[in-house]
Design a protein around this motif. Structure first.
Motif, short mmCIF file in Angstrom:
data_model
loop_
_atom_site.label_atom_id
_atom_site.label_comp_id
_atom_site.label_asym_id
_atom_site.label_seq_id
_atom_site.Cartn_x
_atom_site.Cartn_y
_atom_site.Cartn_z
N ARG A 93 57.56 43.74 8.70
CA ARG A 93 57.13 42.61 9.16
C ARG A 93 58.74 42.49 10.43
O ARG A 93 58.75 42.42 11.34
N ARG B 146 61.55 31.87 -0.02
CA ARG B 146 61.72 31.35 1.71
C ARG B 146 60.42 30.17 1.83
O ARG B 146 59.84 29.85 3.17
N SER B 147 59.74 29.94 0.76
CA SER B 147 59.41 28.91 1.13
C SER B 147 59.58 27.02 0.74
O SER B 147 59.05 26.11 1.08
N THR B 148 61.27 27.35 0.64
CA THR B 148 61.58 25.62 1.45
C THR B 148 62.00 25.47 2.93
O THR B 148 61.68 26.74 3.20
N VAL B 149 62.78 24.11 3.08
CA VAL B 149 62.46 24.39 4.07
C VAL B 149 63.91 24.82 4.84
O VAL B 149 64.53 24.84 5.70
N VAL C 269 66.31 32.76 4.94
CA VAL C 269 65.62 31.30 4.13
C VAL C 269 65.72 31.41 2.57
O VAL C 269 65.76 31.56 1.60
N ASN D 173 56.13 32.09 7.47
CA ASN D 173 57.13 31.76 7.93
C ASN D 173 57.67 30.24 7.88
O ASN D 173 58.70 29.71 8.80
N PRO E 110 54.83 26.75 5.67
CA PRO E 110 54.72 25.67 4.30
C PRO E 110 56.14 24.34 5.34
O PRO E 110 56.12 23.34 4.97
N ALA E 111 57.36 25.30 5.72
CA ALA E 111 58.06 24.26 6.46
C ALA E 111 57.98 23.69 6.98
O ALA E 111 58.08 21.92 6.75
N LEU F 157 56.28 20.56 5.08
CA LEU F 157 57.38 19.45 4.63
C LEU F 157 57.83 18.62 5.29
O LEU F 157 58.19 17.85 5.13
#
Lengths: 502, 460
Positions: A362, A429-432, A498, B84, B87-88, B91
């Motif tokens: 991707r 990748r799932s955290t901000v 990320v 991508n 989820p952010a 949150l």
């Protein structure tokens, strides 16, 4: 394919698709033409314009229209059998809750079994755990081989599982049968399996056909299951999201309830599903519009199905020829999707590798295709462990598949293997938190040091060899070292890291 | 709770950062004018006196436009959006909500569709407790008599069916003070516990729906604790955006509020707050995805493919409310003042009453209807509402309030008993004309000698 829509019209119907992406994953999230989106927006605007009037006077009849269209589409015997829900995940929650109560009310005994495929969709496995297992039931998995050569392998495996489910005087209370499995994707001989379940006295037969409507023929009366669910936003051009739950014997399940309880509780599952509190129901109202769109094509839905199947199998064969690999199933067990073996030298050794390779495709090649990791059997020499699940829908062109072909060839020729992923620090990748830092190339490994730990937000752009620009940024805390990679051996641009603070 | 700040609002971030997309902040330094407000709600149907914001809420054009941008992102490249961006962004919304309601930790905040979903989550948890023997058959759940119908049905579906019992507490209406509510609640709860039943959960509204009144929840939560109620669930569907909310101060275990009613989000989005405690880890979303077991907030953030765009707009809404003087607080005060003014105007014109004193009204008020309209059943109330919509283009819900006692009750200026109330709402798009239209509609009905009996016979 001959369709009354000119190629230009078709292009405009899907002009909102990112034109730079080779989008060969219709199976995951589906697609929706502009004319249906516009119809949906008209409904949304009507609600916003005068919601009370919409709720009291228009919503119910519009939902009924969609239900009637679905009834005809799948050859159900009565519209009462059709409930519209968000997605297949909701449908299984409805049926599993019903079974959970039967445990609570002692109609089922602890240890009674459910049979489902090893390749059943992840959410379905969790749902069965959350409701069936938790209430006292036990799950038997159907171990199906992959790759497959014929239906017999599936039927044999299923029979074994049913026998196991009935052993020790247990009752098989539930069979969850995929019509088309998700990963790996295979068309299952549901009719035969449903008959087998009936013969073996299975209480409740639930067919998960999330992918079916719009990609293969569906006749619920012929299939004969107790419950049948399919999404309409995958292959039937509806917007996210809409699915239906078909219940064959509606009068026999008066206690079937939607988990979200509104004032409609007790009025039947179709009524309950049609109002689960204030929300946007517009996706559920455009089924007639989607069918209108379909009928602009020669042969209608049938024509589209045949075209997609023909093209996806052609493309699959082209890819295995170029890569020197194999298909996961014979062509007649493919729907509008096909499992194409990836070159073994890519070294896909785990589910995690498969996901990271997908991300790599991707990010670096703008090719969107899900990758499946298959564990090889003992004694296999040079096994194919990775498969790409390619989809074909009417908006796809051959170029999409050439790009996948070339991307994989590129990776192979540059000596890429998934081993490079294990050299990366775990990037979640799932955290901000995004982290940016100034970096230096340290012989293939790249470290970003955030120089000012006292400021909350620290920025910088890192440059590395091979044209890779890696950015990381810290929020809400200091980051001492972020280790990211340069990607040895091939070109890549704009990869964002990320992750968590390390 | 001071002015709400948008976390992470640094313009320089927006450069090439395609994963966090903030719409350009408005360059205006002055507040929205009346004309601009009118434009923001120009999609509302012309000619309708829309005085029912309480039922379905409302959403300004700039938020709708922001929502469309998110929807487009999904349609453009859904995989990229799912992996991508989604989820952010969820949150981010949850973090802003946490500040809005003064929760301690973002893990306590889940985003769900609406209060109906929140009720299913909490009550299913209770249902399991009965089934798994943590609660005994006959243990009780307390609810208010005027609880929202979906909540009542949820109790039937998960508590009664699992063997639990229900204590119903009647609150007075019309009501004159918080003290009346507090003492009625105390009495009702004590009576319900008389046969020694253990009370496992109390469900209390923060603002009741019909009839609409602000409940002194903090005090009622305290009473529950004193009476040994295990857990308290506050149904505050109406509260965010109409009254200040401080969940720590209120002290409940669970607190739900819709954000599409009074907080300008599109349908639909609600927050479910669950106080950190060992019990709350057992809550699950009824629709089970691969996130099962990762905590309610994470489970709720992915329940299968659907349109999550309405859940991503909290930052834009905060920008929007900050374009009003005083931000959300300014809006709340203005709405409250306006609705009281209009309620008093109507009551004076009709010779009736308000169902509660102004300080117990949020951005809604219950205005007594003249007795001669003959609202004598729930059916009458619904028929009258439909009649007002169809014949007068007035949208307002009507409530039927039976008399507690045949000879006692509020009377109108003609000395008839008041049994019907209109719940009028005021939101930023309303103007005085909306209420004058309603006033005149009722006057016309009175002039014509109208009574709800006429609608009932027409039905037959």
């Amino acid at each position: 394919m001959n369709h009354k829509l000119s190629p230009m019209d078709l292009g405009s119907e899907f002009s909102h698709h990112d034109p730079t992406v080779a989008r060969i994953n219709n199976g995951s999230f589906g697609s929706c033409p502009s004319s249906v989106i516009q119809a949906q927006q008209r409904y949304q605007l009507r609600f916003l314009g005068q919601p009370d009037d919409f709720y009291f006077n228009h919503l119910k009849p519009s939902i009924l229209q969609s239900r009637q269209a679905i009834k005809t589409l799948i050859n159900a015997s009565h519209v009462d059998e059709i409930s519209i829900v968000d997605n297949a995940t909701t449908a299984i929650a409805i049926v599993l809750q019903h079974l959970m109560w039967r445990f609570f009310e002692s109609k089922f005994n602890p240890g009674d079994t459910a049979v489902m495929f090893q390749y059943a969709y992840g959410a379905f496995k969790k749902s069965v755990e959350a409701y069936f297992t938790r209430a006292g039931g036990h799950v038997i998995e159907v171990k199906m081989p992959f790759p497959l050569t014929s239906n017999d392998e599936i039927i044999g495996a299923f029979k074994k599982a049913l026998e196991l489910g009935k052993s020790d005087n247990r009752k098989v209370r539930l069979a969850v049968i995929d019509h088309i499995t998700s990963m790996p994707s295979v068309v299952i001989p549901v009719k035969e399996l449903v008959k087998m379940c009936r013969d073996e006295g299975v209480d409740c037969i639930f067919v998960d056909a999330a992918h079916a409507v719009g990609s293969i023929e569906v006749d619920v009366q012929e299939i004969g299951a107790d419950f049948y669910t399919s999404n309409l936003n995958k292959w039937l051009f509806c917007p996210p999201s809409i699915a239906f739950l078909h219940c064959r014997n509606i009068p026999q399940v008066p206690n079937l309830h939607h988990p979200m309880v509104s004032h409609e509780y007790g009025n039947g599952i179709a009524m309950e599903s049609s109002w689960i509190g204030t929300r946007d129901y517009s996706a559920q109202l455009v089924v007639p519009k989607a069918l209108e769109f379909i009928n602009r094509f020669e042969g209608g839905l049938d024509g589209i199905r045949k075209w997609n199947h023909q093209r996806v199998t052609e493309m699959a064969e082209m890819l295995v020829r170029v890569w020197g690999t194999n298909l996961g199933t014979p062509l007649d067990m493919c729907s509008s999707m096909a499992m194409v073996g990836l070159p073994a030298c890519l070294g896909i050794m785990s589910d995690s590798d498969a996901l990271k390779l997908r991300t790599r495709l991707r990010d670096c090649f703008k090719v969107e295709v899900p990758i499946y990791y298959r564990q090889p059997n003992d004694g296999e020499v040079d096994p194919v462990r990775g498969y790409a699940r390619i989809s074909h829908h009417i908006y796809n062109t051959v170029d999409d598949y050439y790009r996948l072909r070339d991307a994989i060839c590129n990776l192979v020729s540059s000596g890429f293997t998934c081993e490079v992923f294990s050299r990366l620090k775990e990037v979640n990748r799932s955290t901000v938190n995004k982290f940016r830092g100034v970096g230096e190339d340290r012989g293939g490994r790249w470290a970003a040091e955030i120089r000012d730990p006292h400021r909350k937000k620290l920025r910088g752009v890192g440059k590395v060899k091979n044209g890779v620009r890696v950015q990381s940024e810290v929020k809400n805390g200091a980051l001492n070292n972020a280790a990211l990679t340069s990607f040895d051996g091939f070109e890549c641009v704009d990869v964002d890291g990320v992750g968590d603070a390390l | 709770m001071g002015e709400i700040r948008n976390h992470g609002d640094h313009p320089e971030e927006e450069e090439d950062d395609h994963h966090i997309n903030l719409p350009k902040k408005p360059k205006l330094s002055s507040f929205l004018t009346q004309s601009q407000i009118h434009h923001e709600f120009a999609h509302h149907q012309l000619g309708v006196a829309r005085i029912n914001n309480g039922s379905f809420g409302s959403c300004p054009a700039s938020i709708i436009a922001a929502q469309k941008r998110w929807q487009l992102k999904f349609l453009q490249q859904p995989d990229d959006f799912f992996f991508n961006q989604l989820p952010a962004q969820i949150l981010r919304s949850r973090t802003l909500i946490k500040d809005l309601i003064n929760a301690d930790d973002v893990s306590e905040v889940s985003i769900v569709d609406n209060a109906t979903t929140a009720a299913a989550i909490v009550l299913q948890h209770v249902g399991w407790a009965f089934a798994e023997g943590r609660f005994n058959k006959g243990d009780a759940v307390v609810m208010l008599h005027c609880a929202f119908q979906a909540v009542k049905k949820s109790i039937e579906a998960y508590v009664t069916r699992a063997g639990g019992s229900v204590i119903v507490v009647h609150l007075p209406f019309p009501v004159n003070s918080n003290e009346e509510i507090i003492s009625e609640f105390k009495l009702g709860l004590a009576k319900g516990k008389l046969n020694g039943r253990k009370v496992r959960l109390a469900i209390i509204d923060h603002i009741t729906s019909m009839p609409s009144v602000i409940i002194p929840v903090r005090e009622l939560v305290q009473i529950c604790r004193e009476e040994g109620v295990n857990q308290v669930f506050v149904d505050a569907a109406h509260s965010v955006g109409s009254i200040p909310v401080d969940v720590k101060n209120i002290g409940a275990d669970f607190y739900v509020s819709n954000l599409h009613k009074w907080f300008f989000c599109p349908p639909s989005v609600a927050l479910l707050y669950c106080r950190k405690s060992s019990l709350s880890s057992d809550l699950h979303h009824p629709v089970v995805s691969h996130e099962y077991g990762n905590g309610l907030a994470i489970e709720s953030a992915w329940i299968g493919t659907r349109d999550y765009s309405s859940q991503l707009l909290v930052p834009e809404v905060i920008d929007f409310v900050n374009r009003f003087e005083g931000g959300i607080h300014g809006i709340m005060s203005k709405n409250h003042e306006a609705v009281i003014e209009m309620a008093k105007m109507l009551a004076k014109s009709w010779g009736t009453n308000l169902g509660s004193p102004p300080e117990m009204c949020p951005s809604m008020a219950m205005v007594g209807l003249p007795s001669s309209l003959g609202v004598l059943s729930d059916n009458d109330a619904l028929n009258l509402r439909n009649h007002l919509r169809e014949k007068f283009s007035v949208e307002v819900p009507i409530h039927y309030q039976p008399l507690k006692d045949a000879e006692v009750g509020p009377r109108d200026e003609r000395c008839g008993f008041i049994t019907g109330y209109a719940r009028i709402s005021h939101q930023v798009y309303n103007t005085i004309d909306d209420y004058l239209k309603f006033r005149d509609a009722v006057s016309k009905l009175l002039q014509d000698g109208f009574s709800c009996r006429m609608l009932a016979s027409r039905e037959q």
